[in-house]
Motif scaffolding. Structure first.
Motif, PDB file in Angstrom:
ATOM      1  N   HIS A  15       0.829  -1.193   0.000  1.00  0.00           N
ATOM      2  CA  HIS A  15       0.000   0.000   0.000  1.00  0.00           C
ATOM      3  C   HIS A  15       0.870   1.252   0.000  1.00  0.00           C
ATOM      4  N   SER A  16       0.570   2.172  -0.858  1.00  0.00           N
ATOM      5  CA  SER A  16       1.094   3.519  -0.652  1.00  0.00           C
ATOM      6  C   SER A  16       0.348   4.107   0.530  1.00  0.00           C
ATOM      7  N   THR A  62      -2.774   6.375   0.138  1.00  0.00           N
ATOM      8  CA  THR A  62      -4.073   5.973  -0.373  1.00  0.00           C
ATOM      9  C   THR A  62      -5.032   5.698   0.772  1.00  0.00           C
ATOM     10  N   GLU A 122     -11.158   2.266  -1.589  1.00  0.00           N
ATOM     11  CA  GLU A 122     -10.713   3.646  -1.407  1.00  0.00           C
ATOM     12  C   GLU A 122     -11.894   4.566  -1.093  1.00  0.00           C
ATOM     13  N   HIS A 126      -4.260   5.601 -10.490  1.00  0.00           N
ATOM     14  CA  HIS A 126      -3.432   6.643  -9.874  1.00  0.00           C
ATOM     15  C   HIS A 126      -2.787   7.450 -11.007  1.00  0.00           C
ATOM     16  N   ASP A 134      -6.143   9.943  -6.921  1.00  0.00           N
ATOM     17  CA  ASP A 134      -6.600   8.552  -7.012  1.00  0.00           C
ATOM     18  C   ASP A 134      -8.048   8.568  -7.493  1.00  0.00           C
ATOM     19  N   TYR A 157     -11.398   5.878  -8.501  1.00  0.00           N
ATOM     20  CA  TYR A 157     -11.833   4.501  -8.300  1.00  0.00           C
ATOM     21  C   TYR A 157     -13.276   4.303  -8.747  1.00  0.00           C
ATOM     22  N   TRP A 184      -9.927  11.026  -4.994  1.00  0.00           N
ATOM     23  CA  TRP A 184      -9.236  11.738  -3.917  1.00  0.00           C
ATOM     24  C   TRP A 184      -8.154  12.614  -4.535  1.00  0.00           C
TER      25      TRP A 184
END
Length: 654
Positions: A196-197, A200, A354, A541, A547, A549, A605
């Motif tokens: 995971h970043s 996020t 997300e 991304h 981001d 989704y 986001w």
């Protein structure tokens, strides 16, 4: 180290500093220039000079960051050789000496150069990196952008782009875990998915740690995480659950709240987390993780005065990792082993949506609960096997029965005891099911060079007691199911597809929609209900700040019913009336046993501020949900709900 290499390294920084000096001089000159131009012209020139100065400063900071990063690699190499050296081979660490390190097996051209050690250090002035040895990888105490690994399993990238790779041997993997803000074991996934970043929202939901709030007390490191969150929802139905969707309460037209819009906002999902971690030795690490927010609803909570939502336990567990033997243990409250992951079976690497909504997504498989978990990794962390025993619970539906505090009256005159409302320090308005055994969950996870894949299974044992007259007997049903998940990195670090699902009997509580696990049969024994839940998502991304989704999720449950003397019992009985569902304040019944819940949602986001002060991000999400019911008298009408979510979040430790 050669002079050309030395000057090549530093010429960039010197040039940037010269630009800063030149820009500053120009700016001062502008300020002292006679008023030969208009005031607007002077202001415009000053603004341009300020912009150039800021750009030059950013370049200098980036160059300094890269130099610090490369110096850390050299220090790690020196430490490894000092530990391995015999007295006759010990390195001379005098500042007036030059030490040549053992060769390195593979390192990119950028990090293959030699770098100076700051003055005042007791280490060497220069170090030459060559080939054939594996250095221990040591990062700076404050790690910036999360890293990704893209080559072999024994290679780790120390740059945000994943281009600078160095080999590390298995004996050195944990030598520096105690001084990192993330677990090094999560950096070995060369599956194109990677860890995971931490920026996020999926990582934040899983319990991502910060990279700014890292403190060291001897061998123990304290790492802070969390955020301040303010979220809101505007919906075309009134469902009094805030940004946590409780889909089974989605109203039909017979209720006035079906016909009204609703706005609700709160800061209750602001979160605080803390981890304490220490190295027992270079191969073994023990850690404790705690995470909490205000998502609970105590009986004294109300929205009219103080909005005093209870401090809520999200996660609290200890973990032990033995990297040499590939053994990993976890005990405490954490994400269930059934929750999909991104890398092997690693805590805080769960694959979560997300989304802004606190309930995440209809069809998502998850739970946070007490567990004791043992995991073994094989094939250099490509294959993982885990077994967990977890706290059980059974969601019963007793439609048609008379249920008094978990005591259910049966048509044969007996009583089935399925649970009891909380007493002591538990919630006295919640019925706690009678359980005889923990849930048993097993999982296999595989990380090839492309994608992450999981298969899993669960055993659950619904239990009750039936009393007739003054005698009784216990009943235990065997329930369970299986499922899996996968992440497909169509464009690594840019675009991925997530798929997951679970199917079985008596396991519906592991889905976000909280459909029932079981009902009762005519004799009062638990009757597990079949269910299936699934979700699919596309996450993009486009750059480091945005981001995007889109998800679709669904959860469906079967039925089990019977009738005695014309009276219907059980779940989904065709004798129940749905005739009043479509008329406002109808005198007719609307039993509406839920058959399925589906949701489609899209959102994005944007991290619009990011720096040493942390990260500030904002998000918005559109969601459409549909609820279907089992057919009865009057048919099986459906209902739906549309929502728009907003969120602003400050992450001081990211």
């Amino acid at each position: 180290m050669s002079l050309p290499d030395f000057f090549c390294l530093h010429s960039r920084t010197n040039r940037q500093r010269a630009l800063l000096l030149l820009g500053t001089t120009c700016g001062l000159t502008l300020l002292s220039t006679p008023a030969f131009a208009s005031e607007d012209d002077v202001i415009t020139r000053m603004e341009k000079e300020m912009s150039r100065l800021q750009e030059a400063q950013a370049h200098v900071q980036q160059e300094q960051k890269e130099i610090n990063h490369d110096m850390a690699i050299i220090r790690a190499e020196l430490i490894r050789h000092r530990r391995a050296a015999t007295p006759s081979q010990a390195l001379n660490t005098s500042a007036s000496k030059t030490v040549k390190s053992a060769p390195i097996s593979r390192i990119t051209q950028k990090t293959a150069h030699a770098f100076p050690v700051p003055s005042g250090s007791d280490e060497t002035k220069t170090v030459s990196l060559q080939s054939n040895h594996t250095p221990t990888v040591l990062e700076p105490f404050v790690v910036g952008t999360p890293h990704s690994a893209t080559a072999r399993r024994d290679e780790v990238s120390l740059s945000p782009t994943g281009k600078s790779l160095v080999d590390i041997g298995p004996s050195s993997q944990l030598a520096v875990v105690g001084r990192r803000s993330e677990d090094i074991s999560s950096r070995f996934a060369e599956n194109g998915v990677g860890p995971h970043s931490r920026e996020t929202v999926g990582a934040q939901a899983a319990g991502a740690l910060g990279d700014h709030g890292v403190f060291h007390f001897g061998p123990v490191s304290i790492i802070l995480g969390g955020f301040v969150d303010t979220s809101a929802v505007l919906e075309n139905r009134h469902v009094a659950s805030g940004t946590f969707n409780y889909w089974q309460d989605m109203p039909y037209p017979n209720e006035p709240r079906y016909h009204t819009n609703n706005f609700d906002g709160s800061a209750r999902y602001s979160r605080l987390s803390l981890m304490a971690r220490g190295n027992i030795d270079p191969e073994r690490v023990i850690s404790g993780f705690f995470e909490s927010d205000f998502g609970a609803g105590a009986v004294t909570t109300d929205p009219y005065e103080s909005n005093s939502y209870s401090f809520r336990l999200r996660q609290a567990y200890l973990s032990y990792d033995d990297n040499r033997n590939g053994l990993h243990f976890l005990g405490g409250q954490a994400w269930s082993l059934l929750t999909p992951g991104r890398i092997g079976i690693v805590p805080r690497q769960e694959s979560l949506p997300e989304t802004i909504e606190a309930s995440m997504l209809a069809g998502q498989t998850w739970a946070r609960q007490w567990q004791v978990r043992a995991v073994k990794d094989f094939l250099h962390r490509r294959l993982w096997a885990g077994l967990s025993i977890e706290n059980p619970a059974t969601l019963y539906d007793t439609t048609g029965f008379t249920n008094n505090n978990g005591s259910v009256a049966l048509p044969n005159g007996g009583t089935a005891t399925i649970g009891e409302n909380g007493v002591g320090l538990t919630n006295d308005t919640t019925n706690f099911s009678n359980e005889i055994s923990p849930d048993v969950i097993g999982k296999l996870a595989y990380d090839p060079r492309w994608g992450h894949y999981e298969v899993e299974g669960i055993l659950h044992f619904p239990h009750d007691r039936v009393t007739i007259g003054h005698t009784g007997h216990n009943n235990t049903a065997i329930a369970g199911g299986g499922g899996g998940s996968m992440i497909l990195p169509l464009i690594p670090s840019k675009l991925e597809i997530r798929l997951g699902g679970l199917a079985g009997w008596g396991v519906n509580r592991y889905g976000s929609a909280l459909l029932p696990d079981a009902t009762l049969n005519a004799q009062g024994a638990p009757a597990p209900l079949f269910g299936v839940q699934a979700q699919a998502g596309v996450i993009a991304h486009p750059n480091q700040r945005i981001d995007v989704y889109g998800y679709f999720g669904t959860q469906r449950v079967g039925k089990s019913s019977f009738s005695v003397n014309g009276t219907p019992y059980g779940y989904g009985n065709t004798g129940y009336s749905n005739a009043g569902c479509l008329q406002e304040l109808s005198s007719l019944s609307c039993t509406a046993n839920t058959r399925a819940v589906s949701e489609i949602t899209v959102g994005a986001w944007w991290r619009f501020f990011k720096g040493r002060f942390g990260t500030v991000e904002g998000g918005t999400q559109l969601a459409y949900s549909r609820r279907e019911i089992w057919s009865g008298i009057g048919g099986d009408p459906h209902t739906s709900m549309s929502q728009i979510f907003f969120d602003f979040r400050y992450l001081p430790f990211q």
